[in-house]
Design a protein around this motif. Structure first.
Motif, PDB file in Angstrom:
ATOM      1  N   GLU A  25       1.051  -1.151  -0.046  1.00  0.00           N
ATOM      2  CA  GLU A  25       0.025  -0.036  -0.126  1.00  0.00           C
ATOM      3  C   GLU A  25       0.815   1.254  -0.098  1.00  0.00           C
ATOM      4  O   GLU A  25       0.479   2.320  -0.507  1.00  0.00           O
ATOM      5  N   ALA A  26       1.966   1.163   0.749  1.00  0.00           N
ATOM      6  CA  ALA A  26       2.931   2.261   0.650  1.00  0.00           C
ATOM      7  C   ALA A  26       3.506   2.756  -0.650  1.00  0.00           C
ATOM      8  O   ALA A  26       3.786   3.814  -1.088  1.00  0.00           O
ATOM      9  N   LEU A  27       3.420   1.636  -1.622  1.00  0.00           N
ATOM     10  CA  LEU A  27       3.993   1.876  -2.980  1.00  0.00           C
ATOM     11  C   LEU A  27       3.022   2.868  -3.834  1.00  0.00           C
ATOM     12  O   LEU A  27       3.370   3.481  -4.632  1.00  0.00           O
ATOM     13  N   ASP A  28       1.723   2.935  -3.264  1.00  0.00           N
ATOM     14  CA  ASP A  28       0.875   3.955  -3.893  1.00  0.00           C
ATOM     15  C   ASP A  28       1.160   5.391  -3.345  1.00  0.00           C
ATOM     16  O   ASP A  28       0.395   6.317  -4.108  1.00  0.00           O
ATOM     17  N   ILE A  29       2.010   5.625  -2.497  1.00  0.00           N
ATOM     18  CA  ILE A  29       2.455   6.965  -1.952  1.00  0.00           C
ATOM     19  C   ILE A  29       3.318   7.453  -2.976  1.00  0.00           C
ATOM     20  O   ILE A  29       4.317   6.669  -3.386  1.00  0.00           O
ATOM     21  N   GLU A  30       3.016   8.559  -3.668  1.00  0.00           N
ATOM     22  CA  GLU A  30       3.836   9.171  -4.762  1.00  0.00           C
ATOM     23  C   GLU A  30       5.481   9.289  -4.335  1.00  0.00           C
ATOM     24  O   GLU A  30       6.385   9.254  -4.922  1.00  0.00           O
ATOM     25  N   ASP A  31       5.571   9.818  -3.155  1.00  0.00           N
ATOM     26  CA  ASP A  31       6.774  10.394  -2.477  1.00  0.00           C
ATOM     27  C   ASP A  31       7.642   9.115  -2.009  1.00  0.00           C
ATOM     28  O   ASP A  31       7.098   8.589  -1.124  1.00  0.00           O
ATOM     29  N   PRO A  32       8.731   8.467  -2.743  1.00  0.00           N
ATOM     30  CA  PRO A  32       9.223   7.394  -2.235  1.00  0.00           C
ATOM     31  C   PRO A  32       9.547   7.576  -0.670  1.00  0.00           C
ATOM     32  O   PRO A  32       9.581   6.518   0.150  1.00  0.00           O
ATOM     33  N   TRP A  33      10.060   8.589  -0.201  1.00  0.00           N
ATOM     34  CA  TRP A  33      10.589   8.831   1.218  1.00  0.00           C
ATOM     35  C   TRP A  33       9.482   8.682   2.083  1.00  0.00           C
ATOM     36  O   TRP A  33       9.349   7.788   3.095  1.00  0.00           O
ATOM     37  N   GLN A  34       8.452   9.285   1.857  1.00  0.00           N
ATOM     38  CA  GLN A  34       7.108   9.547   2.566  1.00  0.00           C
ATOM     39  C   GLN A  34       6.490   7.967   2.655  1.00  0.00           C
ATOM     40  O   GLN A  34       5.966   7.573   3.635  1.00  0.00           O
ATOM     41  N   ALA A  35       6.618   7.148   1.356  1.00  0.00           N
ATOM     42  CA  ALA A  35       5.988   5.938   1.497  1.00  0.00           C
ATOM     43  C   ALA A  35       6.768   5.100   2.506  1.00  0.00           C
ATOM     44  O   ALA A  35       6.220   4.394   3.285  1.00  0.00           O
ATOM     45  N   LEU A  36       7.917   5.012   2.520  1.00  0.00           N
ATOM     46  CA  LEU A  36       9.091   4.377   3.342  1.00  0.00           C
ATOM     47  C   LEU A  36       8.561   4.860   4.981  1.00  0.00           C
ATOM     48  O   LEU A  36       8.599   3.859   5.747  1.00  0.00           O
ATOM     49  N   VAL A  37       8.535   6.121   5.278  1.00  0.00           N
ATOM     50  CA  VAL A  37       8.209   6.560   6.553  1.00  0.00           C
ATOM     51  C   VAL A  37       6.719   6.164   7.079  1.00  0.00           C
ATOM     52  O   VAL A  37       6.611   5.465   8.001  1.00  0.00           O
ATOM     53  N   THR A  38       5.909   6.112   5.937  1.00  0.00           N
ATOM     54  CA  THR A  38       4.655   5.656   6.420  1.00  0.00           C
ATOM     55  C   THR A  38       4.557   4.406   6.650  1.00  0.00           C
ATOM     56  O   THR A  38       3.722   3.774   7.733  1.00  0.00           O
TER      57      THR A  38
END
Length: 169
Positions: A34-47
């Motif tokens: 699901e985090a892969l759907d977040i556009e920003d790769p850093w924010q995806a990892l943090v989430t």
């Protein structure tokens, strides 16, 4: 369920715990995907880290499973999916220059293992303390060209009290 019934279906208490926590461990892979759907790769990892650290803080048994203390068969069943999803998430962040070049998927499991003792020793006194240490750890994971993250909470003022609380369990 009685003890005898449980042990007729499971070889040991670790196997019982692994089965009970199967959904929680499978959710780790779901969260990574699901985090892969977040556009920003850093924010995806943090989430991804925040969601799973919060789950680990709520569920004491999850730490044991994440650190390989569960049933070996269950571990073999859950880890490939987790590793595949986390690898995609980390690779995307690395390719975007958001994380260190030497970051590896295995580092993710170690980060969660490092948070476990913080969660446990501060559970009754400062339940959200793990957020501070997750931010500090993630700051070390970031590419050196990125700005440092702010620590979300002040450090402990009463470390001996926290350590004493952790020992009483």
């Amino acid at each position: 369920m009685g003890t005898g019934t449980a042990y007729r279906h499971f070889p040991n208490k670790q196997a019982i715990a692994a089965e009970v926590l199967a959904d929680a461990t499978e959710q780790i892979a779901v969260d990574a995907r699901e985090a892969l759907d977040i556009e920003d790769p850093w924010q995806a990892l943090v989430t991804f880290f925040e969601r799973n650290a919060a789950r680990q803080a709520r569920d004491r048994g999850l730490y044991e499973i994440l650190t390989g203390q569960g049933d070996d068969e269950q571990q073999e069943r859950i880890w490939p999916g987790i590793i595949a999803a986390v690898t995609q998430l980390l690779d995307r962040a690395r390719q975007a220059g958001a994380v260190r070049e030497d970051a590896e998927p295995q580092d993710v499991a170690v980060i969660f293992a490092l948070l476990g003792p913080v969660i446990e020793m501060s559970r009754t006194t400062t339940p959200d303390l793990w957020k501070r240490y997750l931010a500090l750890i993630l700051d070390g994971l970031r590419a050196t060209t990125q700005p440092a993250l702010p620590a979300p909470a002040p450090p402990l003022q009463t470390l001996p009290v926290i350590l004493k609380a952790g020992k009483s369990r």
